[in-house]
Design a protein around this motif. Structure first.
Motif, mmCIF file in Angstrom:
data_model
loop_
_atom_site.group_PDB
_atom_site.id
_atom_site.type_symbol
_atom_site.label_atom_id
_atom_site.label_comp_id
_atom_site.label_asym_id
_atom_site.label_seq_id
_atom_site.Cartn_x
_atom_site.Cartn_y
_atom_site.Cartn_z
ATOM 1 N N CYS A 38 0.840 -1.203 0.000
ATOM 2 C CA CYS A 38 0.000 0.000 0.000
ATOM 3 C C CYS A 38 0.871 1.248 0.000
ATOM 4 N N LYS A 43 -2.705 10.515 -8.327
ATOM 5 C CA LYS A 43 -2.869 9.806 -9.604
ATOM 6 C C LYS A 43 -1.607 9.021 -9.963
ATOM 7 N N VAL A 47 -1.781 5.947 -7.764
ATOM 8 C CA VAL A 47 -2.808 5.007 -8.252
ATOM 9 C C VAL A 47 -2.332 4.297 -9.524
ATOM 10 N N SER A 48 -1.551 5.005 -10.354
ATOM 11 C CA SER A 48 -1.063 4.412 -11.612
ATOM 12 C C SER A 48 0.139 3.503 -11.401
ATOM 13 N N GLU A 78 -2.767 -0.591 -3.359
ATOM 14 C CA GLU A 78 -3.809 0.277 -2.808
ATOM 15 C C GLU A 78 -3.192 1.635 -2.472
ATOM 16 N N THR A 79 -3.958 2.689 -2.697
ATOM 17 C CA THR A 79 -3.500 4.050 -2.367
ATOM 18 C C THR A 79 -4.367 4.606 -1.251
ATOM 19 N N LYS A 85 -12.292 13.299 -5.695
ATOM 20 C CA LYS A 85 -13.500 12.549 -6.050
ATOM 21 C C LYS A 85 -13.285 11.847 -7.380
ATOM 22 N N GLY A 86 -13.621 10.581 -7.434
ATOM 23 C CA GLY A 86 -13.452 9.871 -8.712
ATOM 24 C C GLY A 86 -12.070 9.263 -8.892
ATOM 25 N N VAL A 87 -11.133 9.569 -7.979
ATOM 26 C CA VAL A 87 -9.812 8.928 -8.040
ATOM 27 C C VAL A 87 -9.873 7.695 -7.133
ATOM 28 N N ASN A 88 -9.318 6.600 -7.612
ATOM 29 C CA ASN A 88 -9.443 5.325 -6.896
ATOM 30 C C ASN A 88 -8.499 5.237 -5.690
ATOM 31 N N CYS A 89 -8.869 5.929 -4.620
ATOM 32 C CA CYS A 89 -8.036 5.893 -3.418
ATOM 33 C C CYS A 89 -8.925 5.818 -2.185
ATOM 34 N N LYS A 90 -8.318 5.410 -1.082
ATOM 35 C CA LYS A 90 -9.053 5.310 0.181
ATOM 36 C C LYS A 90 -8.651 6.517 1.041
#
Length: 197
Positions: free
Chosen positions: A3, A35, A38-39, A44-45, A61-66
């Protein structure tokens, strides 16, 4: 599971306002950093927020992170590291810690650290350039308990790195992006001049 924890809870006191919301090429610094995370090959970010959390969450918002909220963010960066580690310690094999103001980071640099860790399994693996250590810093899960004990008085992560300095691997990523952090307006202008995209 590996992570990456992006620290985004600070006050930016030397900058005068929240530097993570400043824009480079139409996107905020924090978007750019997250980003890249995430890339990367990290599984996991995690983004640790505190100061102006709502604004940071809005741009992500909309970026795949926790998102993890650090209620103790006023006490300094160590508390954010602990909030991030605490959120993943049940399942992560290693964590990469990356300050949100090391803004030019690329997925490639993150991936080089992860690749080196997977090959050598060193407890601490650090991105570096020309012999200088930078960010991110990867910590194996064997050090999670120590990470949960850090504080500002004993220099936070530096104390853990110093204790294990004999086992630290520095991975030269071939670029100074891992050394450049933005503390002041002047740093930001310099960064704008160096941006690669």
């Amino acid at each position: 599971m590996i992570c990456i924890i992006v620290l985004a809870a600070g006050f930016s006191s030397r900058f005068g306002k929240n530097k993570l919301l400043e824009k480079i090429n139409g996107q905020t610094l924090i978007e750019k950093v997250v980003k890249s995370a995430v890339s990367s090959k990290a599984d996991e970010t995690i983004v640790v927020v505190g100061y102006e959390a709502e604004k940071i969450m809005e741009v992500l918002k909309g970026v795949n992170c926790k998102i993890v909220f650090n209620k103790d963010f006023r006490t300094g960066q160590s508390s954010s590291v602990k909030a991030g580690v605490s959120s993943v310690r049940g399942y992560a094999d290693a964590v990469l810690i990356h300050p949100g103001d090391v803004a030019l980071i690329t997925p490639k640099a993150i991936d080089m650290v992860i690749k080196d860790y997977k090959k050598f399994r060193s407890p601490i693996t650090v991105a570096g350039y020309k012999g200088r250590a930078g960010h991110p810093i990867l910590f194996d899960r064997s050090l999670f308990d120590e990470l949960m004990e850090i504080n500002e008085e004993t220099y936070g992560l530096k104390a853990v790195v110093n204790r294990h300095r004999d086992t630290v691997r520095i991975v030269d990523v071939g670029s100074e992006e891992v050394l450049i952090d933005i503390d002041t307006r002047e740093d930001f202008e310099k960064c704008m001049g160096k941006k690669s995209d």
